[in-house]
Motif scaffolding. Sequence first.
Motif, short mmCIF file in Angstrom:
data_model
loop_
_atom_site.label_atom_id
_atom_site.label_comp_id
_atom_site.label_asym_id
_atom_site.label_seq_id
_atom_site.Cartn_x
_atom_site.Cartn_y
_atom_site.Cartn_z
N GLU A 1 -19.09 -21.96 11.89
CA GLU A 1 -20.54 -22.20 11.77
C GLU A 1 -21.01 -22.71 13.11
N ASN A 2 -22.29 -22.53 13.41
CA ASN A 2 -22.83 -22.98 14.69
C ASN A 2 -22.76 -24.49 14.84
N SER A 3 -22.66 -24.91 16.08
CA SER A 3 -22.61 -26.35 16.38
C SER A 3 -22.92 -26.55 17.86
N THR A 4 -23.61 -27.61 18.17
CA THR A 4 -23.77 -28.05 19.57
C THR A 4 -23.01 -29.35 19.77
N ARG A 5 -23.42 -30.40 19.05
CA ARG A 5 -22.88 -31.75 19.27
C ARG A 5 -21.40 -31.86 18.89
N THR A 6 -21.05 -31.42 17.70
CA THR A 6 -19.68 -31.65 17.22
C THR A 6 -18.68 -30.88 18.09
N ARG A 7 -18.98 -29.62 18.32
CA ARG A 7 -18.05 -28.80 19.11
C ARG A 7 -17.93 -29.34 20.54
N ILE B 1 -11.96 -27.96 12.30
CA ILE B 1 -12.53 -26.80 11.60
C ILE B 1 -13.93 -27.13 11.12
N ARG B 2 -14.85 -26.22 11.42
CA ARG B 2 -16.18 -26.26 10.79
C ARG B 2 -16.34 -24.97 9.99
N HIS B 3 -16.82 -25.12 8.77
CA HIS B 3 -16.92 -23.95 7.90
C HIS B 3 -18.05 -24.16 6.90
N ALA C 1 -18.56 -32.73 3.48
CA ALA C 1 -18.26 -33.91 4.30
C ALA C 1 -18.37 -33.61 5.79
N HIS C 2 -18.71 -34.65 6.54
CA HIS C 2 -18.74 -34.57 8.01
C HIS C 2 -18.30 -35.95 8.52
N PRO C 3 -16.98 -36.24 8.36
CA PRO C 3 -16.52 -37.61 8.59
C PRO C 3 -16.68 -38.12 10.02
N SER C 4 -16.47 -37.26 11.03
CA SER C 4 -16.60 -37.77 12.40
C SER C 4 -18.05 -38.15 12.70
N GLN C 5 -19.01 -37.46 12.06
CA GLN C 5 -20.42 -37.82 12.22
C GLN C 5 -20.70 -39.20 11.62
N ALA C 6 -20.16 -39.45 10.42
CA ALA C 6 -20.39 -40.76 9.79
C ALA C 6 -19.77 -41.88 10.63
N HIS D 1 -30.70 -39.75 13.72
CA HIS D 1 -30.77 -38.35 13.25
C HIS D 1 -29.48 -37.69 13.72
N PRO D 2 -28.73 -37.02 12.83
CA PRO D 2 -27.48 -36.41 13.29
C PRO D 2 -27.71 -35.22 14.22
N GLY D 3 -28.93 -34.64 14.19
CA GLY D 3 -29.21 -33.43 14.94
C GLY D 3 -28.63 -32.23 14.20
N PRO D 4 -29.14 -31.04 14.44
CA PRO D 4 -30.32 -30.76 15.26
C PRO D 4 -31.60 -31.18 14.54
N ALA D 5 -32.57 -31.68 15.33
CA ALA D 5 -33.83 -32.13 14.75
C ALA D 5 -34.87 -31.02 14.83
N1 CP Z 1 -24.61 -33.40 13.91
C1 CP Z 1 -24.03 -32.19 14.02
O1 CP Z 1 -23.08 -31.85 13.30
O2 CP Z 1 -24.59 -31.41 15.00
P1 CP Z 1 -24.04 -29.96 15.38
O3 CP Z 1 -24.33 -29.05 14.18
O4 CP Z 1 -24.81 -29.56 16.61
O5 CP Z 1 -22.58 -30.06 15.61
#
Ligand code: CP
Length: 305
Positions: free
Chosen positions: A45-51, A98-100, A128-133, A256-260
């Motif tokens: 799945e798409n990601s900016t921050r996590t990846r 892994i993001r899915h 879940a998104h544990p590293s974000q929490a 805000h976890p983003g994306p906003a």
């Molecule tokens: N907060 C967060 O998971 O952002 P990304 O989707 O850009 O990784």
Amino acid sequence: MKHLIDIKSISKEEIENIINLAKEFKTGRKKSDVEKKTLSLMFYENSTRTRCSFEIAAQKLGMNIINFDANHSSLSKGESLKDTIENLYFLGVDAVVIRHSLSGIINNVMRLVKYPIHFVNGGDGTHAHPSQALLDYYTMLEKIGSVEGKKITIVGDVSHSRVAKSNISLLSKFGADIHLCAPTYLQFENEQAFNIHYHNEVKEAIDGSNVVMVLRVQNERHEKEGYPDSSEYKRLYEIDTELLRKYAAKDVILMHPGPANRNIEVSSELLDNQVGKTILEQAQNGVYVRMAILNTLLKGDNNAS
Ligand code: CP
């Protein structure tokens, strides 16, 4: 701690250890214990921050990084995720992030894989998104010292939000006063969670709040496309400077976890002023928290493949 799948599977002490280690990485006092280990980033799945922050964290730790290209891998030829990960382990990969889009897929594949590769959940469906929490908690501690007894209000699409669920799980362990604000069709109700307060009305929800965490409406996870109507949502739930000034605590933290989505769940003006800067600091803290996660999981470990 061998894997990071969700917050409920880790103890308060393990969370505190990660937070303390992240502080040491941020101040430069701690050096890597995991140089030359190999991390594979598997983002379906798409990601900016996590990846990017896992990649930067691994670089800072002196790790090797394999950016697994999900769209051009042998999965398209029918290879299973289990077989893919077992092959990566034998190629020398020590851990996968892994993001899915499927909730719970990481738990499933982890049970099937027979070799001691480490799994990190980079966000799975609405689960879940544990590293974000963990990075959110780190940021709260940096700003307000402790969350115990503090009013923390999460506003937005709680029902589809893995970030909200992981934050609720974590903040409950540390005695926060948790408030969730959403229209009824986006609300998450968990009868087991005794210390959660539910609201439809944003002024009441943020009244006296020490932290206001805003969530995006996750249209991609909604069964009915285009619902809710964004102008109606904005009218009822958009957080702006005036709302925070009138109702929240004086030194409220905006997160805000983003994306906003500017001018839908949060005003553009608020994002660009000093209060909105915390959101960028969250992203920055994500690097140090993810360094701490990788270092904790991989320290003292040997890929015996
Ligand atoms: N907060 C967060 O998971 O952002 P990304 O989707 O850009 O990784």
